[in-house]
Design a protein around this motif. Sequence first.
Motif, mmCIF file in Angstrom:
data_model
loop_
_atom_site.group_PDB
_atom_site.id
_atom_site.type_symbol
_atom_site.label_atom_id
_atom_site.label_comp_id
_atom_site.label_asym_id
_atom_site.label_seq_id
_atom_site.Cartn_x
_atom_site.Cartn_y
_atom_site.Cartn_z
ATOM 1 N N THR A 60 0.813 -1.216 0.000
ATOM 2 C CA THR A 60 0.000 0.000 0.000
ATOM 3 C C THR A 60 0.845 1.265 0.000
ATOM 4 N N ARG A 61 2.145 1.134 0.125
ATOM 5 C CA ARG A 61 3.018 2.306 0.214
ATOM 6 C C ARG A 61 3.538 2.693 -1.173
ATOM 7 N N ASP A 62 3.875 3.947 -1.310
ATOM 8 C CA ASP A 62 4.296 4.542 -2.575
ATOM 9 C C ASP A 62 5.720 4.125 -2.939
ATOM 10 N N GLU A 63 5.876 3.305 -3.971
ATOM 11 C CA GLU A 63 7.193 2.851 -4.402
ATOM 12 C C GLU A 63 7.998 3.949 -5.076
ATOM 13 N N SER A 64 7.332 4.990 -5.571
ATOM 14 C CA SER A 64 8.062 6.067 -6.255
ATOM 15 C C SER A 64 8.763 7.002 -5.269
ATOM 16 N N ASP A 65 8.415 6.922 -3.984
ATOM 17 C CA ASP A 65 9.053 7.744 -2.954
ATOM 18 C C ASP A 65 10.133 6.902 -2.277
ATOM 19 N N THR A 68 10.167 5.760 1.542
ATOM 20 C CA THR A 68 9.245 4.786 2.143
ATOM 21 C C THR A 68 9.848 3.393 2.264
ATOM 22 N N ALA A 70 9.362 1.174 0.172
ATOM 23 C CA ALA A 70 8.400 0.268 -0.448
ATOM 24 C C ALA A 70 8.955 -0.433 -1.683
ATOM 25 N N ASN A 74 8.754 -4.444 -1.607
ATOM 26 C CA ASN A 74 7.815 -5.056 -2.545
ATOM 27 C C ASN A 74 8.494 -5.877 -3.626
#
Length: 181
Positions: A60-65, A68, A70, A74
């Motif tokens: 659910t977390r932003d991979e582009s940031d 995070t 993420a 992921n």
Amino acid sequence: MRKLISSTYISLDGVIEDPMWTMPYFDEEAAAFAGEQTAAADALLMGRRTYEGFAAAWPTRDESDPSTGAAYFNNVKKYVASTTLTDPEWNNSEVLEGDLVEAVTALKAGPGADILMYGYGVVTHALVKAGLVDEVRFWIHPVFVGGPSVSAPLSDVQTTLALADTQVMKSGVIIATYTKP
């Protein structure tokens, strides 16, 4: 041979469960250490409970940031030690089959970088007992949380480790790293 590293958040009263209490202490220093830790590991090993918690949160977390984490969580290869989970849905996850000690021994002998474990439970217990955990990192937080302490005590294992490093962060968190002598 790959190293198996256990990294665990723990309170002063020995609580590791539901580590949301660590959030006020996760500052830039902690993020930098966590980033170094994940950069050195190309695989995660976890038990079913840790897997289910991570699988519910990370997608659910932003991979582009990049802040995070993420993208790492992921996409990294994930190995799950479980006798009840059969079809993990989280990207790049695989349930270890057969004997846990044999499966982890084979993973450590294979190609790759460090294997990282988070949390502390029956999987860590079994792997410490088998002598397969190469390094333990306790992130000791300056807080009393209350509740059950250390989810799976090593009641039948005695292991001696050597202090390899300590880092004291501005937030009061101490990361104590121990290795097999």
